[in-house]
Motif scaffolding. Structure first.
Motif, PDB file in Angstrom:
ATOM      1  N   ALA A  78      17.113  -3.315 106.833  1.00  0.00           N
ATOM      2  CA  ALA A  78      18.569  -3.206 106.952  1.00  0.00           C
ATOM      3  C   ALA A  78      19.123  -4.532 107.466  1.00  0.00           C
ATOM      4  O   ALA A  78      18.464  -5.228 108.233  1.00  0.00           O
ATOM      5  CB  ALA A  78      18.970  -2.061 107.883  1.00  0.00           C
ATOM      6  N   SER A 129      26.171  -0.118 102.316  1.00  0.00           N
ATOM      7  CA  SER A 129      25.183   0.962 102.256  1.00  0.00           C
ATOM      8  C   SER A 129      24.680   1.406 103.624  1.00  0.00           C
ATOM      9  O   SER A 129      23.901   2.355 103.722  1.00  0.00           O
ATOM     10  CB  SER A 129      23.993   0.528 101.385  1.00  0.00           C
ATOM     11  OG  SER A 129      23.497  -0.737 101.793  1.00  0.00           O
ATOM     12  N   ALA A 130      25.092   0.741 104.679  1.00  0.00           N
ATOM     13  CA  ALA A 130      24.715   1.177 106.025  1.00  0.00           C
ATOM     14  C   ALA A 130      25.391   2.514 106.344  1.00  0.00           C
ATOM     15  O   ALA A 130      26.463   2.813 105.813  1.00  0.00           O
ATOM     16  CB  ALA A 130      25.100   0.126 107.054  1.00  0.00           C
ATOM     17  N   LEU A 172      19.368  -1.666 103.436  1.00  0.00           N
ATOM     18  CA  LEU A 172      20.717  -1.202 103.740  1.00  0.00           C
ATOM     19  C   LEU A 172      21.523  -2.383 104.255  1.00  0.00           C
ATOM     20  O   LEU A 172      20.999  -3.237 104.965  1.00  0.00           O
ATOM     21  CB  LEU A 172      20.676  -0.110 104.795  1.00  0.00           C
ATOM     22  CG  LEU A 172      19.934   1.181 104.443  1.00  0.00           C
ATOM     23  CD1 LEU A 172      19.912   2.105 105.652  1.00  0.00           C
ATOM     24  CD2 LEU A 172      20.584   1.871 103.260  1.00  0.00           C
TER      25      LEU A 172
END
Length: 218
Positions: A78, A129-130, A172
């Motif tokens: 991420a 997308s987090a 992410l």
């Protein structure tokens, strides 16, 4: 016969970035936030998070290369970028990045954007997308004023988010704008603790991102 010992679980790799200063904000609080996060590495490691930190230049020409270098060395699960929003009064978790760059404001090098697009031929909009709802919930429980934002601006912050989303293979990606510390209304009211407050807010964002990334990698 005894079973062979299990290999240690791989830590979830999270890249957190801040920005260096830029015109109007020569001392960017997200740069100090990154420095303060160094002291939180051991605790996050005990929670299964391998934290990597980087300060990006607020430069149209350099931010992409700097972000790619930081991510390439880690291969993160991420990426959470943090930037300063001088006119906001609360933390903003960005929902989208737009394929645009304003051409009226100079960057930290005094240069103007050479193009009105982050990347010609790319989609006009990319979605972060987090896990925004989980990040916002943690921030709210800790007393930080925070909300979802649909406008990351047209400066280097939006550019960084767009490029991170375009180039992330499986990571992410999210971007969090923070207001000036004196506007934050963070849990502590003492100015000298503002960097620690921002670092705490960053940790609150890292944890749900790490949990989601860990689940996706199983």
């Amino acid at each position: 016969m005894n079973a062979p010992p299990r290999p240690p679980a791989r830590r979830t790799r999270i890249l957190v970035t801040g920005f260096a200063g830029f015109p109007g904000a020569p001392r960017n609080p997200t740069q100090a936030m990154v420095a303060a996060l160094e002291r939180r590495r051991p605790r996050l490691a005990r929670l299964g998070v391998e934290l990597s930190l980087s300060v990006l230049p607020a430069s149209f020409a350099e931010v992409g290369r700097a972000l790619e270098a930081a991510a390439g060395a880690l291969e993160p699960d991420a990426i959470l970028c943090f930037g300063l929003a001088r006119r906001r009064a609360r933390v903003g978790v960005e929902a989208v990045a737009r394929n645009r760059i304003g051409r009226l404001r100079p960057d930290a090098r005094g240069a103007f954007a050479s193009d009105a697009f982050v990347e010609r031929g790319a989609p006009p909009l990319l979605r972060a997308s987090a896990p925004a709802p989980q990040i916002l919930a943690r921030l709210a429980r800790a007393g930080f004023p925070a909300g979802r934002s649909n406008d990351a601006g047209d400066y280097v912050c939006n550019q960084a988010l767009f490029l991170a989303l375009r180039r992330a293979r499986r990571a992410l990606v999210g971007f969090i704008h923070v207001p000036p510390p004196e506007r934050l209304g963070a849990p502590t009211s003492r100015p000298q603790e503002a960097c620690a407050d921002l670092a705490f807010a960053a940790v609150l964002a890292v944890l749900p991102a790490a949990r989601r990334a860990s689940r996706l990698s199983r």
